[in-house]
Scaffold this active site. Structure first.
Site, PDB file in Angstrom:
ATOM      1  N   GLN A  20       0.877  -1.167   0.000  1.00 26.23           N
ATOM      2  CA  GLN A  20       0.000   0.000   0.000  1.00 26.23           C
ATOM      3  C   GLN A  20       0.915   1.217   0.000  1.00 26.23           C
ATOM      4  O   GLN A  20       1.986   1.204   0.598  1.00 26.23           O
ATOM      5  CB  GLN A  20      -0.933  -0.004   1.204  1.00 26.23           C
ATOM      6  CG  GLN A  20      -2.004  -1.071   1.099  1.00 26.23           C
ATOM      7  CD  GLN A  20      -2.854  -1.184   2.336  1.00 26.23           C
ATOM      8  OE1 GLN A  20      -2.343  -1.463   3.399  1.00 26.23           O
ATOM      9  NE2 GLN A  20      -4.152  -0.972   2.179  1.00 26.23           N
ATOM     10  N   SER A  21       0.491   2.290  -0.657  1.00 29.21           N
ATOM     11  CA  SER A  21       1.392   3.398  -0.961  1.00 29.21           C
ATOM     12  C   SER A  21       1.790   4.269   0.218  1.00 29.21           C
ATOM     13  O   SER A  21       2.875   4.828   0.213  1.00 29.21           O
ATOM     14  CB  SER A  21       0.769   4.290  -2.037  1.00 29.21           C
ATOM     15  OG  SER A  21       0.652   3.576  -3.232  1.00 29.21           O
ATOM     16  N   THR A  22       0.932   4.414   1.201  1.00 24.98           N
ATOM     17  CA  THR A  22       1.232   5.353   2.285  1.00 24.98           C
ATOM     18  C   THR A  22       0.967   4.708   3.640  1.00 24.98           C
ATOM     19  O   THR A  22       0.137   3.797   3.748  1.00 24.98           O
ATOM     20  CB  THR A  22       0.358   6.624   2.189  1.00 24.98           C
ATOM     21  OG1 THR A  22      -1.007   6.259   2.412  1.00 24.98           O
ATOM     22  CG2 THR A  22       0.507   7.306   0.825  1.00 24.98           C
TER      23      THR A  22
END
Length: 135
Positions: A20-22
């Site tokens: 997941q990106s963040t």
């Protein structure tokens, strides 16, 4: 079982790439994370007995500006011929930039590794699958 998954694939390890990106997504989007981890069960249902989850890139962007050690390990396993398949919730989670994505697809084609997401099972050595993966 799908006819693209052959004995040679099942004898190798299935790698599930979780990302997941963040950090905010990791904390707040629990369903996505659970669905990604659930791909290990799907790999077993498809016949893979050896399944490894790579999740050290949780909270790291795949846009190309951040180091992603998990993605690097994944590439190494593919290059060594250890990966029968790479699983991701959606192929775009594997690499958020074209350079990384096409590099992975090329390596999978050379090593005979399948790419599997929620939409299908892809063999990058087959022309039609290669076209879909290139979109």
């Amino acid at each position: 079982m799908n006819d693209k998954i052959r004995r040679e694939h099942l004898q190798r390890t299935a790698y599930v790439y979780v990302r997941q990106s963040t950090p905010q997504q990791v904390r707040n989007h629990l369903e996505s994370k659970e669905r990604q981890y659930g791909l290990a069960d799907r790999a077993r249902q498809l016949g893979f007995s050896n399944v490894t989850v790579i999740d050290e890139d949780l909270g790291r962007s795949g846009g190309g500006t951040q180091e992603r050690p998990g993605f690097g390990r994944l590439l190494a396993f593919v290059c060594q011929g250890l990966a029968g398949a790479v699983f991701a919730l959606e192929a775009s989670r594997l690499a958020r930039n074209n350079r990384d994505w096409h590099h992975l697809v090329d390596l999978c084609a050379l090593a005979g590794t399948l790419l599997i997401d929620s939409d299908g099972i892809y063999d990058p050595r087959q022309l039609n699958d290669r076209l879909v993966l290139g979109l």
